[in-house]
Design a protein around this motif. Sequence first.
Motif, mmCIF file in Angstrom:
data_model
loop_
_atom_site.group_PDB
_atom_site.id
_atom_site.type_symbol
_atom_site.label_atom_id
_atom_site.label_comp_id
_atom_site.label_asym_id
_atom_site.label_seq_id
_atom_site.Cartn_x
_atom_site.Cartn_y
_atom_site.Cartn_z
ATOM 1 N N ARG A 16 -2.462 -14.005 -26.175
ATOM 2 C CA ARG A 16 -2.639 -12.847 -27.040
ATOM 3 C C ARG A 16 -2.811 -13.295 -28.501
ATOM 4 N NH1 ARG A 16 1.846 -8.442 -24.835
ATOM 5 N NH2 ARG A 16 1.048 -8.346 -22.668
ATOM 6 N N SER A 24 -2.506 -13.410 -32.492
ATOM 7 C CA SER A 24 -1.454 -13.150 -33.467
ATOM 8 C C SER A 24 -1.784 -13.908 -34.744
ATOM 9 C CB SER A 24 -0.088 -13.564 -32.919
ATOM 10 O OG SER A 24 -0.075 -14.949 -32.670
ATOM 11 N N ASP A 25 -1.130 -13.588 -35.842
ATOM 12 C CA ASP A 25 -1.397 -14.258 -37.125
ATOM 13 C C ASP A 25 -1.071 -15.736 -37.054
ATOM 14 O OD1 ASP A 25 -2.141 -11.801 -38.094
ATOM 15 O OD2 ASP A 25 -0.174 -11.350 -38.971
#
Length: 357
Positions: free
Chosen positions: A333, A335-336
């Motif tokens: 997934r 994400s930053d």
Amino acid sequence: MQGETPPAADAPTTVETPPVEQAWSLATPAAEESSVAASEGIREAVSSKSETAGSIVDTLDALAFSAGDFRLSLFDVLIVALIIFGLIVFAWFVSRLIRRSVRRITKLDDTQQLLVEKVVTIVIWAAAFFLGIDLLGIDLTALAVFSGAFGLAIGFGLQKTFGNLIAGIILLMDRSIKPGDVIAVTDMAGNESFGQIRKIGIRAVSVTTRDQREYLIPNENLMINQVENWSYSSKNVRMQVPVGVSYSADMKLAEELMLEAARACDRVLQAPPPTVWMQGYGDNSVNFVIHCWIDDPEEGVGNVRSAVLKKLWWLFKENDIEIPFPQRDIHLRTSDQLERLFAAMGKGESSAVVAKE
């Protein structure tokens, strides 16, 4: 006549009788007898035949231990040892002779011959025991109380032994387990393996596995526990060979190749024929089971399974049937932190390219 007095009656005369001797004082003292009945007759027979042998016997008999009415000499000990040894040799020889005679009877199968041997052996040894009691002159009535208590203790101590003896005879009579049968056994760790019955003894059944490990299973355990007998009524045994194929494979062709691999094994029976069942859909493969029959389970089942799988391996290779292996898909997934990681990795790659140039 009137003045005459009649003659007086004769006064009773006292007759002195000799004193009556007591009965036990008249009895002749009995000669001291040996505690072993057989030794007395043997001593007399030897003494009558030879004076030299008689003197030797008398010398051995003189070396005795006495306690009250009990007397035990060195000659008695030798006679007892000779009688016991002779009875053991006699019982062993007769039982061995009867075993050979029973095995020559062709009308009896192996189980019936073994049953007859066990019963005859028990009868012979029991007869030898009672014959020894008679020859030694042991009075069992004098030892009634002691023998009762001793017999009770022996009964409690040997109840398992007699239970196994009776269980072995029952197993031979109903023929549920016989020498040559293949049964499944479980060790102390709970691992199940199969073995062939080699011998049914007085106490235990000898079961030998394929790796030559010999299990001694008490007869009583086979009577009260569940037993898996592979050759009770028939020696035909169905075995299973699990196989997994890829989801993209031709299922019909895969089943035909499985049947061909099973038929190619020499020990697999053609009747009933091998069959293939689909067991289910697994995580990585479609699972099948090959069912095939053999009639010699004592030769092992693992070697048959190995032969089928080896043949199937080459058939799958020739026909491009994939044998799957475990596969896992990873989904990441966004994400930053993940984006910064990719950016840093990109900068590192670009700087490396510049340095090369």
